[in-house]
Enzyme design. Sequence first.
Site, PDB file in Angstrom:
ATOM      1  N   LEU A   1      -4.287   6.103 -87.996  1.00 21.19           N
ATOM      2  CA  LEU A   1      -4.525   6.796 -86.718  1.00 21.19           C
ATOM      3  C   LEU A   1      -5.514   6.026 -85.840  1.00 21.19           C
ATOM      4  O   LEU A   1      -6.520   5.512 -86.327  1.00 21.19           O
ATOM      5  CB  LEU A   1      -5.101   8.192 -87.003  1.00 21.19           C
TER       6      LEU A   1
ATOM      7  N   ASP B   1     -13.107  22.510 -76.295  1.00 16.54           N
ATOM      8  CA  ASP B   1     -13.944  23.490 -75.604  1.00 16.54           C
ATOM      9  C   ASP B   1     -14.200  24.714 -76.483  1.00 16.54           C
ATOM     10  O   ASP B   1     -13.406  25.022 -77.370  1.00 16.54           O
ATOM     11  CB  ASP B   1     -13.233  23.894 -74.302  1.00 16.54           C
TER      12      ASP B   1
ATOM     13  N   HIS C   1     -21.563  23.000 -81.899  1.00 15.04           N
ATOM     14  CA  HIS C   1     -21.241  21.570 -81.798  1.00 15.04           C
ATOM     15  C   HIS C   1     -21.154  20.930 -83.193  1.00 15.04           C
ATOM     16  O   HIS C   1     -20.309  20.074 -83.431  1.00 15.04           O
ATOM     17  CB  HIS C   1     -22.279  20.837 -80.936  1.00 15.04           C
TER      18      HIS C   1
END
Length: 237
Positions: free
Chosen positions: A128, A17, A34
């Site tokens: 990962l 956020d 973004h």
Amino acid sequence: MTEDTKKVPEHVAIIMDGNGRWAKKRGLPRTAGHTAGAKNVEKVCRAAWELGIKYVTFYAFSTENWKRSEEEVGKLMQLFREYLVGYLSKIAKDNIKVSFIGNLSVLSDDLKEKIANMEESSKDNTGLHMILAINYGSRDEIVRAVNRINERAAQSGESPVRVTEQMISDNLDTAGIPDPDLMIRTSGELRLSNYLMWQLSYSEFYFTDTAWPDFDTNELKKAVDAYVNRDRRYGKA
Ligand code: FPP
């Protein structure tokens, strides 16, 4: 503290956020936030793996995010496209496995194809495991899981079906992925926003005022340190 609680979290779920506010503070359009946020995903993946984290789930686009302006939604979809193409080449080197959760059926055909390519080409990687939530909403995911259970039951003539917790877990988009140990939300908001509500039932929550584009290795370490010092009791006294 038990030995178990001292462990680094195996799975961290992140609500990225504050991109818009980060950009506004710098006199930039929201979409620049973004772009900066997307770049940060790669860095945080690397930092997470170095810390010993095995899975990271990122909330990239919620089922509610379609309510944003056409320009912002378009920019986010474009970022996913660029990211999927750009990152594909690095994924083999970083040995990252990528999966997607959310209702992907409504995405554009080219995006769906890129997503399928990325999942397929990274499926045997052993580093990962990065999970990207796109058009994801927890309520929507649970409804789709229950409908799937019902459809299968109807096909096998077994209706009504007695639903168990395990059946729901097994039919969520996250089937086979362990529940997150730690949920991080950046930029000061203290809510879950329809994120992984089933899977986060026993997770530890960590909130920071730092905006997502500024959430760096050091911030991740702080969150992991806070987690390591929590006492997870899972309902026990
Ligand atoms: C919340 O910040 C962020 C989003 C709704 C989008 C998250 C997307 C990215 C970080 C980029 C895409 C990721 C990948 C993997 C390519 P906000 O816009 O609500 O910020 P604000 O609360 O300050 O307005």
